[in-house]
Write a protein that holds these residues in place. Structure first.
Motif, PDB file in Angstrom:
ATOM      1  N   ALA A   1      56.720  51.689  78.902  1.00  9.60           N
ATOM      2  CA  ALA A   1      57.966  51.073  79.372  1.00  9.60           C
ATOM      3  C   ALA A   1      57.697  50.177  80.574  1.00  9.60           C
ATOM      4  O   ALA A   1      58.303  49.110  80.731  1.00  9.60           O
ATOM      5  N   GLU A   2      56.769  50.615  81.421  1.00 11.21           N
ATOM      6  CA  GLU A   2      56.445  49.799  82.595  1.00 11.21           C
ATOM      7  C   GLU A   2      55.576  48.596  82.207  1.00 11.21           C
ATOM      8  O   GLU A   2      55.789  47.492  82.681  1.00 11.21           O
ATOM      9  N   TRP A   3      54.606  48.852  81.339  1.00  9.50           N
ATOM     10  CA  TRP A   3      53.768  47.738  80.877  1.00  9.50           C
ATOM     11  C   TRP A   3      54.615  46.717  80.131  1.00  9.50           C
ATOM     12  O   TRP A   3      54.473  45.513  80.314  1.00  9.50           O
ATOM     13  N   GLY A   4      55.496  47.237  79.282  1.00  7.46           N
ATOM     14  CA  GLY A   4      56.325  46.351  78.452  1.00  7.46           C
ATOM     15  C   GLY A   4      57.157  45.407  79.292  1.00  7.46           C
ATOM     16  O   GLY A   4      57.165  44.189  79.072  1.00  7.46           O
ATOM     17  N   SER A   5      57.843  45.972  80.296  1.00 11.04           N
ATOM     18  CA  SER A   5      58.705  45.100  81.089  1.00 11.04           C
ATOM     19  C   SER A   5      57.887  44.160  81.970  1.00 11.04           C
ATOM     20  O   SER A   5      58.339  43.063  82.295  1.00 11.04           O
ATOM     21  N   SER A   6      56.683  44.601  82.367  1.00 10.93           N
ATOM     22  CA  SER A   6      55.833  43.669  83.121  1.00 10.93           C
ATOM     23  C   SER A   6      55.366  42.542  82.203  1.00 10.93           C
ATOM     24  O   SER A   6      55.307  41.369  82.620  1.00 10.93           O
ATOM     25  N   ALA A   7      55.044  42.921  80.953  1.00  9.37           N
ATOM     26  CA  ALA A   7      54.630  41.895  79.981  1.00  9.37           C
ATOM     27  C   ALA A   7      55.775  40.918  79.725  1.00  9.37           C
ATOM     28  O   ALA A   7      55.548  39.726  79.483  1.00  9.37           O
ATOM     29  N   LEU A   8      56.988  41.429  79.809  1.00 10.39           N
ATOM     30  CA  LEU A   8      58.156  40.554  79.623  1.00 10.39           C
ATOM     31  C   LEU A   8      58.130  39.419  80.650  1.00 10.39           C
ATOM     32  O   LEU A   8      58.391  38.258  80.323  1.00 10.39           O
ATOM     33  N   VAL A   9      57.791  39.787  81.878  1.00  8.48           N
ATOM     34  CA  VAL A   9      57.753  38.774  82.929  1.00  8.48           C
ATOM     35  C   VAL A   9      56.653  37.748  82.650  1.00  8.48           C
ATOM     36  O   VAL A   9      56.841  36.540  82.839  1.00  8.48           O
TER      37      VAL A   9
ATOM     38  N   ALA B   1      62.818  46.985  78.620  1.00  7.86           N
ATOM     39  CA  ALA B   1      63.824  46.813  79.676  1.00  7.86           C
ATOM     40  C   ALA B   1      65.147  47.457  79.261  1.00  7.86           C
ATOM     41  O   ALA B   1      65.809  48.133  80.055  1.00  7.86           O
ATOM     42  N   TYR B   2      65.486  47.276  77.997  1.00  3.40           N
ATOM     43  CA  TYR B   2      66.730  47.880  77.493  1.00  3.40           C
ATOM     44  C   TYR B   2      66.667  49.404  77.598  1.00  3.40           C
ATOM     45  O   TYR B   2      67.609  50.065  78.032  1.00  3.40           O
ATOM     46  N   LYS B   3      65.510  49.965  77.217  1.00  2.45           N
ATOM     47  CA  LYS B   3      65.343  51.426  77.271  1.00  2.45           C
ATOM     48  C   LYS B   3      65.499  51.926  78.707  1.00  2.45           C
ATOM     49  O   LYS B   3      66.150  52.936  78.970  1.00  2.45           O
ATOM     50  N   VAL B   4      64.876  51.202  79.621  1.00  2.82           N
ATOM     51  CA  VAL B   4      64.929  51.619  81.021  1.00  2.82           C
ATOM     52  C   VAL B   4      66.372  51.579  81.529  1.00  2.82           C
ATOM     53  O   VAL B   4      66.854  52.509  82.166  1.00  2.82           O
TER      54      VAL B   4
ATOM     55  N   LEU C   1      55.410  19.836  66.882  1.00  3.81           N
ATOM     56  CA  LEU C   1      56.486  20.793  67.141  1.00  3.81           C
ATOM     57  C   LEU C   1      56.203  22.114  66.440  1.00  3.81           C
ATOM     58  O   LEU C   1      56.490  23.203  66.950  1.00  3.81           O
ATOM     59  N   MET C   2      55.560  22.025  65.290  1.00  2.00           N
ATOM     60  CA  MET C   2      55.220  23.218  64.518  1.00  2.00           C
ATOM     61  C   MET C   2      54.289  24.125  65.327  1.00  2.00           C
ATOM     62  O   MET C   2      54.527  25.326  65.482  1.00  2.00           O
ATOM     63  N   LYS C   3      53.240  23.506  65.845  1.00  4.37           N
ATOM     64  CA  LYS C   3      52.250  24.253  66.609  1.00  4.37           C
ATOM     65  C   LYS C   3      52.924  24.902  67.828  1.00  4.37           C
ATOM     66  O   LYS C   3      52.691  26.068  68.155  1.00  4.37           O
ATOM     67  N   PHE C   4      53.759  24.101  68.458  1.00  4.42           N
ATOM     68  CA  PHE C   4      54.448  24.589  69.650  1.00  4.42           C
ATOM     69  C   PHE C   4      55.356  25.774  69.297  1.00  4.42           C
ATOM     70  O   PHE C   4      55.420  26.765  70.025  1.00  4.42           O
ATOM     71  N   THR C   5      56.030  25.655  68.149  1.00  6.49           N
ATOM     72  CA  THR C   5      56.938  26.734  67.739  1.00  6.49           C
ATOM     73  C   THR C   5      56.148  28.015  67.451  1.00  6.49           C
ATOM     74  O   THR C   5      56.595  29.105  67.819  1.00  6.49           O
ATOM     75  N   VAL C   6      55.002  27.869  66.822  1.00  6.88           N
ATOM     76  CA  VAL C   6      54.190  29.064  66.536  1.00  6.88           C
ATOM     77  C   VAL C   6      53.787  29.736  67.847  1.00  6.88           C
ATOM     78  O   VAL C   6      53.900  30.954  68.017  1.00  6.88           O
ATOM     79  N   TRP C   7      53.350  28.927  68.783  1.00 11.27           N
ATOM     80  CA  TRP C   7      52.962  29.464  70.101  1.00 11.27           C
ATOM     81  C   TRP C   7      54.136  30.184  70.771  1.00 11.27           C
ATOM     82  O   TRP C   7      54.018  31.302  71.241  1.00 11.27           O
ATOM     83  N   MET C   8      55.281  29.536  70.746  1.00 14.53           N
ATOM     84  CA  MET C   8      56.461  30.150  71.360  1.00 14.53           C
ATOM     85  C   MET C   8      56.840  31.435  70.620  1.00 14.53           C
ATOM     86  O   MET C   8      57.318  32.399  71.233  1.00 14.53           O
ATOM     87  N   GLY C   9      56.612  31.427  69.313  1.00 11.95           N
ATOM     88  CA  GLY C   9      56.905  32.629  68.526  1.00 11.95           C
ATOM     89  C   GLY C   9      56.027  33.790  68.961  1.00 11.95           C
ATOM     90  O   GLY C   9      56.499  34.922  69.132  1.00 11.95           O
ATOM     91  N   LEU C  10      54.740  33.492  69.174  1.00  8.88           N
ATOM     92  CA  LEU C  10      53.819  34.542  69.608  1.00  8.88           C
ATOM     93  C   LEU C  10      54.242  35.118  70.959  1.00  8.88           C
ATOM     94  O   LEU C  10      54.304  36.332  71.156  1.00  8.88           O
ATOM     95  N   VAL C  11      54.547  34.213  71.868  1.00 11.39           N
ATOM     96  CA  VAL C  11      54.995  34.669  73.187  1.00 11.39           C
ATOM     97  C   VAL C  11      56.315  35.434  73.036  1.00 11.39           C
ATOM     98  O   VAL C  11      56.542  36.449  73.695  1.00 11.39           O
ATOM     99  N   GLY C  12      57.133  34.948  72.136  1.00 10.58           N
ATOM    100  CA  GLY C  12      58.430  35.578  71.908  1.00 10.58           C
ATOM    101  C   GLY C  12      58.295  37.026  71.468  1.00 10.58           C
ATOM    102  O   GLY C  12      59.098  37.884  71.872  1.00 10.58           O
ATOM    103  N   VAL C  13      57.273  37.316  70.656  1.00  7.15           N
ATOM    104  CA  VAL C  13      57.078  38.704  70.196  1.00  7.15           C
ATOM    105  C   VAL C  13      56.845  39.618  71.400  1.00  7.15           C
ATOM    106  O   VAL C  13      57.443  40.696  71.517  1.00  7.15           O
ATOM    107  N   VAL C  14      55.993  39.153  72.318  1.00  7.28           N
ATOM    108  CA  VAL C  14      55.746  39.947  73.535  1.00  7.28           C
ATOM    109  C   VAL C  14      57.049  40.099  74.310  1.00  7.28           C
ATOM    110  O   VAL C  14      57.386  41.187  74.804  1.00  7.28           O
ATOM    111  N   ALA C  15      57.780  39.004  74.401  1.00  9.10           N
ATOM    112  CA  ALA C  15      59.039  39.039  75.153  1.00  9.10           C
ATOM    113  C   ALA C  15      60.023  40.034  74.539  1.00  9.10           C
ATOM    114  O   ALA C  15      60.701  40.774  75.258  1.00  9.10           O
ATOM    115  N   VAL C  16      60.052  40.079  73.226  1.00  4.62           N
ATOM    116  CA  VAL C  16      60.992  41.000  72.565  1.00  4.62           C
ATOM    117  C   VAL C  16      60.592  42.452  72.844  1.00  4.62           C
ATOM    118  O   VAL C  16      61.433  43.310  73.141  1.00  4.62           O
ATOM    119  N   TRP C  17      59.291  42.709  72.789  1.00  4.64           N
ATOM    120  CA  TRP C  17      58.809  44.049  73.126  1.00  4.64           C
ATOM    121  C   TRP C  17      59.233  44.402  74.561  1.00  4.64           C
ATOM    122  O   TRP C  17      59.743  45.485  74.842  1.00  4.64           O
TER     123      TRP C  17
END
Ligand code: SF4
Lengths: 420, 254
Positions: A383-391, A44-47, A23-39
């Protein structure tokens, strides 16, 4: 029962007999993806809060990265409807081993595309006007209706998989729902294939009807411009191998075998055959465009290209390196069965369809149609790259959760039996 | 596609040889139609101008060098590429007079119409309009201001058309038979050289009728068959060649 502390904390939720990382490993992975998602969420918020002025889009390029991204992921997500069609309607049974993944990838691609569209329209709150004040003459109306309906179908196809999660499936009601939905799946696969064909086509048709833009304008059959058919076939010529690439990426990341080689090879063969059909039409189309459409608009072939950024190399890359080449590799059994060649072909195939969507979206707008007008260039901004990365991040999250907790790959247990 | 026909068809004849490129039409349009200023007006492809004056050049070295100026409002196409693509019917060509309308509260801002228009006549509100303090006093009360996120374009100063019709009705005249000059756009009025003539293209009593039929008149990108309602007049062949994509071996009319 004794507790086994060597198993991950959430092992009770895993699919029957499957092994997963801690679960630890999985959480770290999700955290990494989460950072991109937050960006991406910030973009998206700015847009949404300040308007599309924060993007690099302008009055020349009303369509840019987002539409290219949408068209590309929707084409690549075509693995879902096409594999569903082959599996349930044409009864190609072995495809049952990858169908779940195609559904999830399809769902991610379509819901992600919808998310981007919400950002891309200037008035997201009015987005429902598309259903209410529908203009039956607009190809975009068809796209709006079909994408929505097809997303609903994908959700219906995804739900039984979720209900089959080990713990959920113990609840009799959910078990029955899942079972009954499975029984009805051929119907949904048929509806999905119909809807998806139409809107893949309409996405192409959207460009083909722009009679004042000779770069993309095409005549055609009845109400459908040529591009309608080209988009459908190119999507089914690349969607299946995209699913295989995703499966392989997941294998690399998890260190497990998830889909057997013969299934991958079959998907490659299917994509290769469709790519072959596509290329025949695409070459005919390109000839017709050069010989008929351009002279009618008073344009020469050379006038359609500009510098490096909109150079002819794009056309050759799309048709040759990312078209003919992967097509040959995917169709010749000896080449196809060489994994390195196979994966390279799959990647090229996906790049090819992306270039196609890019030039239809961006180059078509960059090209001056009025003789005294000039070429304009466009490069998306953060802004465009960011929201595409969100997807992309959203896709990674959905896929990771599905893989960890849902019975996605029927072959997984068998393929990894010796290892265990 | 068949162009929609109207009994009255408002149109323009712009004499390029008379245009000096002074930009008065642009300014008049800007002020008349409440075009909001944007913060960075140096960004020419995000800035709001319903009418743009293009500079044309014959690309020859001095002393043969020659330039011309071409004001470009919305061409009010007879078969508008922008109308059929709009998913929500926010733009249409249906009113007597043949002006392509744009309904701002209906527009969802998908910008498909912008992709369809080859004349770059459509503009998008990228950011919230910001009106410098005091400017509200100079706004035209008959023209709505547009919010962020919608597409807008030249409407041939449609509000002036409405007013001219209202006046005719009050005076007991036929509002569909306005006299020449009763309804003109603000750019027409502002042009110091009389380069822009506006009127009913179907009415022989209007000056524009003759001008549009002159042998030196042609339309932008005629061969795309958008059937525009704006005519350009030039006695210079190189200018007429630049109105459409003529291949080297093709002859231009006039
Ligand atoms: S010039 Fe452009 S905006 Fe105006 S009617 Fe024609 S296509 Fe539409």
């Amino acid at each position: 029962m004794e507790k086994n502390y060597s198993l991950p904390a959430d092992h009770d939720l895993f699919p029957e007999g499957a092994q997963r990382c801690s679960l630890m490993k999985f959480t770290v992975w999700m955290g990494l993806v989460g950072v991109v998602a937050v960006w991406g969420l910030y973009a998206a918020y700015k847009v949404l809060s300040t308007g599309l002025g924060v993007t690099a889009l302008d009055d020349y390029f009303g369509f840019g990265l987002w539409i290219t991204f949408d068209l590309a992921v929707i084409a690549l997500g075509a693995g879902a409807f096409f594999t569903g069609l082959l599996r349930y309607i044409l009864n190609i049974d072995p495809l049952k081993n990858i169908i779940n993944l195609t559904v999830i990838v399809g769902f991610i691609c379509y819901s992600g595309a919808m998310l981007i569209l919400v950002l891309d329209v200037g008035q997201p709150v009015r987005a429902w006007f598309g259903y209410w004040h529908a203009n039956v003459h607009s190809m975009l109306t068809e796209v709006i209706f079909c994408i929505t309906c097809y997303l609903i179908v994908l959700i219906i196809e995804y739900v039984p998989l979720i209900l089959e999660q080990k713990q959920l499936n113990r609840i009799p009601l959910l078990h029955h729902i899942a079972h009954n939905l499975h029984v009805m799946m051929p119907l949904f696969a048929g509806v999905g294939a119909f809807l998806s064909t139409f809107h893949q086509g309409s996405l192409g048709g959207m460009y083909g009807v722009l009679f004042a833009r000779p770069y993309v304008f095409r005549d055609g059959f009845f109400v459908w411009p040529w591009t309608f058919f080209l988009f459908v076939i190119s999507a089914v010529g690349s969607g299946p191998v995209f699913t295989v690439l995703i499966a392989t990426l997941m294998e690399k990341m998890t260190g497990k075998k998830l889909v057997s080689w013969d299934i991958k090879s079959l998907m490659g063969k299917i994509a290769g055959s469709m790519l072959f059909v596509y290329l025949i039409f695409k070459f005919m189309d390109t000839y017709g465009w050069i010989a008929h459409i351009l002279p009618n608009a008073g344009l020469t072939y050379d006038q359609n290209f500009y510098g490096n950024i909109y150079g002819q190399w794009l056309l050759w890359a799309e048709l040759g390196v990312c078209g003919v080449l992967p097509c040959i590799i995917l169709l010749v059994p000896s080449l196809r069965n060489n994994p390195a060649l196979f994966y390279s072909a799959a990647i090229l195939d996906c790049i090819g369809v992306t270039i196609n969507r890019y030039v239809f979206t961006v180059q078509a707008l960059a090209m001056p149609v009025m003789p005294f007008d000039t070429w304009e260039t466009y490069a998306p901004n953060w802004a465009e790259w960011g929201s595409s990365a969100l997807v992309v991040a959203y896709g990674a999250i959905v896929l990771s959760l599905s893989y960890r907790y849902l019975p996605v790959f029927p072959q997984e247990k068998k393929l990894n039996a010796t290892k265990a | 596609m068949q162009a929609k026909e109207f009994k009255v068809k408002w149109g323009m004849a712009i004499d390029i040889d008379k245009c000096t490129g002074c930009g008065a039409c642009m300014v008049a349009c800007q002020a008349e139609n409440n075009l909001s200023p944007i913060e960075d007006a140096s960004n020419k492809i995000k800035v709001m101008n319903w009418l743009v004056v293009y500079e044309l050049s014959n690309k020859k070295p001095f002393p043969e060098h020659d330039v011309a100026y071409l004001p470009r409002p919305c061409q009010q196409c007879g078969t508008p590429p922008c109308v059929s693509v709009c998913p929500v019917i926010a733009t249409d060509k249906n009113e007597e007079g043949g002006i392509v309308s744009q309904i701002y509260p209906r527009c969802i801002g998908c910008r498909y119409c912008m992709a369809a228009c080859p004349y770059h006549a459509r503009y998008f509100n990228w950011l919230d309009p910001v009106w410098p303090e005091g400017m509200e006093k100079a706004l035209t009360p008959d023209v709505s201001v547009r919010p962020r996120g919608v597409v807008e374009k030249c409407s041939f100063c449609h509000h002036r058309f409405m007013m001219a019709k209202d006046k005719a009705i009050v005076e007991g005249r036929d509002p569909e038979a306005l006299a020449d000059g009763e309804y003109v756009t603000s750019c027409t009025e502002a042009c110091p050289n009389g380069a822009i003539v506006f009127g009913d293209l179907n009415n022989p009593d209007h000056q524009v009728y003759e001008l549009a039929r002159s042998k030196y008149a042609s339309r932008l990108l005629e061969r795309l068959h958008a059937d525009t309602q704006v005519y350009y007049i030039s006695r210079r062949e190189w200018v007429r060649r630049q109105l459409d994509n003529y291949l080297d071996n093709e002859k231009v009319k006039g």
